[in-house]
Design a protein around this motif. Structure first.
Motif: not given
Length: 510
Positions: A454-475
């Motif tokens: 990952p690129r910063p930030p890697t904390g609460p606002d960084g990458l997580s599995l749910p957030a990543l799946r949400g980003f990929l859902a349209d792709r």
């Protein structure tokens, strides 16, 4: 479907020493290879050094066809070039090996090829070689008092190399198992080399910049480029994004070669920020798939450059496909250059355009695995090389890869292309690098798992599995979405920049 691109009236095959002699006669004082801040090598120096090394090796007992291990690091490209051509001039077979190999890896390669000697850099410790194997530095050979450099070419007993003779053995990365030695003849290495001064490659550049490792196919391509290009080769004793960026900006750097991992590191480091990149007219990427998102970033960072992706393998070279970055064909890896392309069924029969199957490339003077007939039967057929990839060719002759055979993930009733998922992951602004593998699943058989740097930030606002799946859902389709996520500081890679996916799979078990 096949596409033929080899031209007629090609010049007769040559040996590598003959190619060096030709360039030396044309440009004796031109710098052929430079390690920035360390050493320069003109063609005249290259030729004289190779002759001295050849004479010394013959004086020490080298016979025609003997294999010689060449263990060198990035700071010693000039001495490596001299030693390499010296071995070939003496009629031997060069076995380029990185000085970063572990003792076991080095010992395996030297034993497998039955090396008769090892040559290494002058300023490096003696490499850990099998007992009883002679080890010399390049300087030892150049200073050998009992030889005459001219003897290597004039003494008929030295049995000069011929175009069909074995010239080099390169050991593959071993990403899927034990490394294999890929043997190439002189004719293979010089295929397509110019025979007229006006046809030298990279004529728009004074020099071409790279940071490829010795012992890789990409590195050997750069060495042959130094013999066939108008531009000289420029590299670094040690790659860092800042040092590389300084040379990118330097006057005369018209061509830059990268692997995708170097491209990502260079772009993410900020080292290019504020620099004038307008002098670079060509960016070439090789050794691993170039994700469309990375290609787009390269195009933005180098607005005057043509971005080209090269698809080949150690086994298939010099056959390759080339793809000039085209946003309308984001996933294509190009059309064939210097050979033929075929997509075939499991029996090797050509398939029509648009049909998915095994990818094969063909070139004159094909390579082969050294001392491995079983592997040869599985990979090579009548000059064709099975690439180990699944893909299709469209009606215009462009190749599209689905995946490596062993990397396709079978999850439930679906097959997932890891290349497609990785390309989508690279579009996320917080993903620096990504690799996708299949991991065991009790119901589906395998599940899609993503390892991400990952690129910063890697904390609460960084990458997580749910957030990543949400980003990929349209792709991506739902069955392509990662079920597992692993955040890493770096991806495990080999010397050629390829991700070691077998190691990644084990990390998900921890």
């Amino acid at each position: 479907m096949t596409t033929t691109t080899t031209g007629r009236g090609a010049p007769p095959p040559r040996t590598v020493p003959e190619l060096l002699d030709w360039r030396t006669a044309l440009h004796p004082d031109r710098v052929a290879v430079e390690v920035h801040g360390v050493a320069r090598l003109t063609f005249a120096e290259w030729s004289a050094g190779a002759g001295a090394v050849a004479a010394a090796l013959r004086h020490r007992g080298l016979r025609h066809g003997d294999r010689v291990g060449l263990v060198f690091g990035a700071h010693d490209w000039t001495r490596f070039a001299v030693a390499y051509c010296g071995v070939l001039r003496a009629g031997g077979v060069a076995v380029p090996l990185s000085d970063r190999l572990a003792a076991g890896q080095l010992g395996y390669a030297l034993t497998h090829c039955a090396a008769t000697a090892v040559v290494h850099g002058d300023d490096t410790p003696t490499p850990p070689v099998p007992p009883g194997l002679p080890v010399w530095t390049c300087g030892d050979l150049l200073a050998d008092p009992g030889t005459n450099p001219d003897q290597a070419d004039t003494d008929p007993k030295l049995s000069a190399a011929r175009p069909g003779d074995l010239a080099q053995i390169l050991y593959t990365s071993g990403t899927t198992g034990r490394p294999k030695g890929v043997a190439a003849s002189h004719a293979n290495l010089t295929a397509g080399a110019p025979s007229h001064p006006r046809r030298l490659a990279l004529a728009h550049s004074e020099r071409f910049l790279h940071a490829f490792a010795i012992g890789t196919n990409a590195g050997q391509t750069m060495l042959l480029n130094a013999l066939t290009a108008k531009a000289g080769a420029l590299t670094l004793p040690r790659f860092t994004p800042l040092r590389f960026a300084r040379l990118v900006e330097a006057a005369g750097t018209g061509t830059v070669f990268v692997v995708p991992s170097i491209a990502v590191e260079l772009l993410d480091s900020g080292a290019l920020r504020g620099r004038d990149t307008s002098g670079v007219q060509l960016i070439g990427s090789t050794a691993a798939p170039l994700a469309p998102a990375i290609a787009a970033r390269l195009a933005a960072a180098f607005p005057q450059a043509t971005i080209v992706n090269y698809y080949t393998s150690t086994e298939a070279a010099p056959a390759q496909t080339t793809m000039i970055y085209d946003p309308t064909r984001r996933d294509a890896v190009g059309r064939p250059v210097g050979g033929q392309l075929m997509v075939a069924d499991a029996h090797g029969n050509p398939l029509p355009a648009g049909t998915t199957g095994d990818v094969w490339l063909c070139a004159p003077y094909p390579r082969a695995y050294y001392r491995d007939e079983a592997a040869n039967r599985a990979t090579f057929r009548d000059g064709w090389v099975r690439m180990g990839d699944v893909g299709r060719v469209d009606a215009d002759g462009y190749l599209y890869l689905t995946d490596r055979h062993q990397d396709v993930i079978k999850t439930g009733a679906f097959k997932v292309s890891t290349l497609e998922v990785e390309a989508a992951l690279h579009e996320h602004p917080l993903v620096a690098e990504a690799a996708v593998v299949g991991v065991p699943h009790p119901v589906l058989g395998s599940a899609v798992a993503a390892a991400v740097v990952p690129r910063p930030p890697t904390g609460p606002d960084g990458l997580s599995l749910p957030a990543l799946r949400g980003f990929l859902a349209d792709r991506l389709a739902d069955y392509q979405l990662p079920a597992r996520l692993l955040l890493l500081d770096r991806l495990p890679r080999n010397e050629g920049g390829k991700v070691l996916k077998r190691q990644l799979t084990g990390l998900f078990d921890n």
